[in-house]
Design an enzyme around this catalytic site. Sequence first.
Site, PDB file in Angstrom:
ATOM      1  NE  ARG A 176       6.804 -53.219 -32.479  1.00 22.28           N
ATOM      2  CZ  ARG A 176       6.044 -52.139 -32.661  1.00 22.28           C
ATOM      3  NH1 ARG A 176       5.391 -51.630 -31.643  1.00 22.28           N
ATOM      4  NH2 ARG A 176       5.945 -51.582 -33.851  1.00 22.28           N
ATOM      5  CB  CYS A 232      -9.537 -30.331 -29.229  1.00 21.52           C
ATOM      6  SG  CYS A 232      -9.291 -29.336 -27.763  1.00 21.52           S
ATOM      7  CD  GLU A 233      -7.454 -34.147 -33.695  1.00 21.18           C
ATOM      8  OE1 GLU A 233      -8.263 -34.867 -34.326  1.00 21.18           O
ATOM      9  OE2 GLU A 233      -6.795 -33.253 -34.213  1.00 21.18           O
ATOM     10  CE1 TYR A 272       9.568 -47.378 -34.385  1.00 21.31           C
ATOM     11  CE2 TYR A 272       8.905 -49.363 -33.212  1.00 21.31           C
ATOM     12  CZ  TYR A 272       9.675 -48.737 -34.169  1.00 21.31           C
ATOM     13  OH  TYR A 272      10.569 -49.481 -34.902  1.00 21.31           O
TER      14      TYR A 272
HETATM   15  C1  LIG Z   1      11.664 -49.606 -38.150  1.00 19.25           C
HETATM   16  C2  LIG Z   1      12.729 -50.433 -38.723  1.00 19.25           C
HETATM   17  C3  LIG Z   1      13.350 -51.422 -37.948  1.00 19.25           C
HETATM   18  C4  LIG Z   1      12.931 -51.744 -36.532  1.00 19.25           C
HETATM   19  O1  LIG Z   1      11.694 -52.371 -36.472  1.00 19.25           O
HETATM   20  P1  LIG Z   1      11.151 -52.981 -35.072  1.00 19.25           P
HETATM   21  O2  LIG Z   1       9.809 -53.479 -35.405  1.00 19.25           O
HETATM   22  O3  LIG Z   1      11.108 -51.874 -34.096  1.00 19.25           O
HETATM   23  O4  LIG Z   1      12.078 -54.059 -34.667  1.00 19.25           O
HETATM   24  C5  LIG Z   1      14.394 -52.118 -38.516  1.00 19.25           C
HETATM   25  N1  LIG Z   1      14.797 -51.886 -39.793  1.00 19.25           N
HETATM   26  C6  LIG Z   1      14.231 -50.944 -40.568  1.00 19.25           C
HETATM   27  C7  LIG Z   1      14.735 -50.727 -41.936  1.00 19.25           C
HETATM   28  C8  LIG Z   1      13.168 -50.194 -40.068  1.00 19.25           C
HETATM   29  O5  LIG Z   1      12.597 -49.278 -40.839  1.00 19.25           O
END
Ligand SMILES: *Cc1c(COP(=O)(O)O)cnc(C)c1O
Length: 404
Positions: free
Chosen positions: A271, A338-339, A367
């Site tokens: 993220r 339709c939700e 995401y």
């Molecule tokens: C999803 C995930 C990440 C990344 O998380 P962010 O919040 O996008 O930084 C890193 N390590 C693992 C094991 C994850 O499942």
Amino acid sequence: MNFKSNKLYIENIEATKLAKKFGTPSYCYSLSKLKKNIQNFKKNFESVNPLICFSVKSNSNLQILKEIKRSGIGADVVSKGELIIALKAGISPKKIVFSGIGKTFDEIKFAIKKNILLINAESESEIREIEKIAKTKKKKINIGLRLNPNIDAKTLKKISTGKDEDKFGVTESVFLKILKKFRDSKYLCIKCLSVHIGSQITDYHPYAKMIDVVQKTIKKSKHKFDFIDLGGGMGIKYNNKTKSLNYKKYNLIIKKFLKKNNVKIIFEPGRSIIADTAVLLTKIIYIKTTRKKNFIILDAAMNDLIRPALYGAIHQIAPLQRNNKIINKMHDFVGPICESTDKFLSLKKYQKLNEKEVLVICDVGAYGMVLASNYNLRAKPSEIMVNKSSVKVILKRQQLNTII
Ligand SMILES: *Cc1c(COP(=O)(O)O)cnc(C)c1O
């Protein structure tokens, strides 16, 4: 993204032009922003000198992964598909870690064949499976073991992963037992302790606690780890109410940790690298006015961006052309699916809007497209990338005839 004389620009291009040329809904990325985020992330942890492995599950567009590769970053993958696309992007196997609680026989075999840096195992059964495959291949495999530190990440409940009621990793006692059991394995070497306590974390305290637990576990184990994988989870500012993570504090805590431990730190950010590099261009189909509300019916829906419906996540919505005619009435920005959960945002007031006008839903790079589906048999949107004054399609809009 910025406004110039009330018109929205993505880098040097007017967003209206992008919508006209590429259609809506479309994910639109900024390459400069991506580069800047990577630079900032590296700078924030400069003194830690970590191996950064981009979390491919947050965004698996091949062109984006190629940019990630160009910046020298590795990958954190959670499936065979993600491993294949990371390799296809040119990322070195020596910079790839494989996480996830349910890796299949086939996935583990493939990861071993590709000689990736670490398979981060999450249970004793998985370790036995890896050992079995390693034995038939007569190889010694480097693995990590994920610790569940039982910490509240203080984020949305649905994206928290580090409490003992969560399915991820193993508790400290199991962790220590497994270490002992596999210490003399001919086919495995537990080189890494990994943790990941959740996503969209904006308070450094849970991280401080996490490092504390990691330190205690290392001490109890008397095991020499080469790597400590601290996962990702760094939050971003989705709106003015969200705090920003204090990277200085987090960096200091890790530096202190490194004084006592001679290890290489691994991060798995998703993220924080990609979320705020993209907007979703979407057109208003209709405006339905009721006594209490204005329903702004968009051509993007929960199949294009599911975070609001799935997690109650909040994404800002901005107009392409600002005006100062404020309508003091409840506005619900909804999709055509339709939700009732197919809703992006509710606001008490908004500037005057018109049908056919285009808007952007902000911070959708992580995401977003990866969670898009064909629900209601809708085609997935296109993805485009702006680089200063140029733009290219990085994923074509799905055509209905390919899904029917
Ligand atoms: C999803 C995930 C990440 C990344 O998380 P962010 O919040 O996008 O930084 C890193 N390590 C693992 C094991 C994850 O499942």
